[in-house]
Scaffold this motif. Structure first.
Motif, PDB file in Angstrom:
ATOM      1  N   TYR A   1     -14.884 -14.198 -46.099  1.00  0.00           N
ATOM      2  CA  TYR A   1     -14.855 -14.313 -44.641  1.00  0.00           C
ATOM      3  C   TYR A   1     -15.250 -15.719 -44.220  1.00  0.00           C
ATOM      4  CZ  TYR A   1     -14.693  -9.218 -44.331  1.00  0.00           C
ATOM      5  OH  TYR A   1     -14.328  -7.909 -44.435  1.00  0.00           O
TER       6      TYR A   1
ATOM      7  N   ASN B   1     -14.457 -10.733 -35.770  1.00  0.00           N
ATOM      8  CA  ASN B   1     -14.582  -9.365 -36.274  1.00  0.00           C
ATOM      9  C   ASN B   1     -16.037  -8.907 -36.248  1.00  0.00           C
ATOM     10  OD1 ASN B   1     -12.467 -10.928 -37.955  1.00  0.00           O
ATOM     11  ND2 ASN B   1     -11.761  -8.825 -37.982  1.00  0.00           N
TER      12      ASN B   1
ATOM     13  N   PHE C   1     -21.156 -12.631 -46.326  1.00  0.00           N
ATOM     14  CA  PHE C   1     -19.779 -12.520 -45.846  1.00  0.00           C
ATOM     15  C   PHE C   1     -18.902 -13.628 -46.429  1.00  0.00           C
ATOM     16  CE2 PHE C   1     -21.994  -9.992 -42.703  1.00  0.00           C
ATOM     17  CZ  PHE C   1     -21.129  -8.930 -42.527  1.00  0.00           C
TER      18      PHE C   1
END
Length: 119
Positions: free
Chosen positions: A7, A60, A2
């Motif tokens: 992210y 998220n 990620f």
């Protein structure tokens, strides 16, 4: 993974060596401009304290890679209540368990229904 896609990444582990290894990897191997990472040495069962102090935003995605094999069922239930409060409206939660066919299942000293301590 990620982090490499931009992210921000937050990691929690009870083991200081695991935290040090993660920090080393992110500082020396996985540099990604403008992306944050934070690794915290803490027991995942203290998630409420972290949620109230350090991890105050909604997330998220939350990943739990095979840590739940190491906590009791009642602890799991409380942890899931905290996880629910940490996810944003469309947040996703990924969890990985051991297969019931794993060679370690049922080994060790029995401490509860389907709960064992390996030593």
């Amino acid at each position: 993974l990620f982090y490499s896609y931009g992210y921000d990444v937050y990691g929690i582990d009870i083991d200081e060596t695991a935290i040090e290894n993660a920090r080393f990897n992110f500082e020396n191997l996985f540099r990604s401009e403008g992306v944050k990472y934070l690794f915290i040495r803490e027991d995942i069962l203290n998630l409420r304290k972290l949620r109230e102090t350090v991890l105050t935003e909604k997330f998220n995605v939350l990943l739990f890679p095979n840590i739940l094999s190491y906590i009791r069922k009642d602890q799991f239930k409380r942890l899931m209540q905290e996880v629910k409060l940490m996810l944003d409206e469309k947040g996703m939660f990924f969890i990985r368990f051991r297969s019931p066919r794993d060679m370690r299942v049922g080994m060790g000293r029995k401490i509860g229904d389907g709960e064992y301590i390996l030593r």
